[in-house]
Design a protein around this motif. Structure first.
Motif, PDB file in Angstrom:
ATOM      1  N   TRP A 113     -31.718 -72.144   5.422  1.00 51.55           N
ATOM      2  CA  TRP A 113     -33.020 -71.833   5.981  1.00 51.55           C
ATOM      3  C   TRP A 113     -33.160 -72.495   7.339  1.00 51.55           C
ATOM      4  N   ALA A 120     -40.770 -72.154   5.332  1.00 49.08           N
ATOM      5  CA  ALA A 120     -39.448 -71.545   5.534  1.00 49.08           C
ATOM      6  C   ALA A 120     -39.120 -70.619   4.382  1.00 49.08           C
ATOM      7  N   THR A 121     -38.466 -69.529   4.695  1.00 47.12           N
ATOM      8  CA  THR A 121     -37.946 -68.631   3.666  1.00 47.12           C
ATOM      9  C   THR A 121     -36.457 -68.863   3.565  1.00 47.12           C
ATOM     10  N   ARG A 122     -36.000 -69.222   2.382  1.00 46.28           N
ATOM     11  CA  ARG A 122     -34.573 -69.396   2.168  1.00 46.28           C
ATOM     12  C   ARG A 122     -33.898 -68.047   2.246  1.00 46.28           C
ATOM     13  N   ASP A 167     -26.715 -71.362   0.471  1.00 47.63           N
ATOM     14  CA  ASP A 167     -28.043 -70.905   0.853  1.00 47.63           C
ATOM     15  C   ASP A 167     -28.403 -71.628   2.139  1.00 47.63           C
TER      16      ASP A 167
END
Length: 71
Positions: free
Chosen positions: A55, A3-5, A53
Motif C-alpha cells: 500500500w 490507504a487501500t491495500r 501485499d
C-alpha cells in the motif's frame, strides 16, 4: 486518507503475481507472505515473488515506468 491495500482492491489477501519494479515516485510499503516488511522508495528496484501485499505510504502517488510492474 485511508490507504487501500493492493490485496483489498483485488479482494485477495496476497497478490498471486510476481513483480519486478523500478520505483520512480512515492513510497510503497510491502508485506511478504512470510511476514517480512519493507518500504520501496524512489530509485529502488524490487523483485517480488508471489505472495505479497502493498500500500501507498503518505499522500504522494506511487509510480513506476510502464513495463516494470507485473511479470
Amino acid at each position: 486518507m485511508a490507504a487501500t491495500r493492493a490485496g483489498q482492491a483485488r479482494r485477495k489477501e496476497l497478490c498471486e503475481a510476481p513483480h519486478f519494479q523500478y520505483h520512480a515516485q512515492g513510497t510503497l510499503h510491502v508485506v511478504m507472505g512470510d511476514g517480512a516488511e519493507f518500504d520501496a522508495r524512489p530509485g529502488d528496484v524490487t523483485a517480488l515473488p508471489q505472495g505479497q501485499d502493498a500500500w501507498v505510504v503518505g499522500d504522494e502517488p506511487v509510480s513506476w515506468p510502464t513495463g516494470t510492474g507485473q511479470q
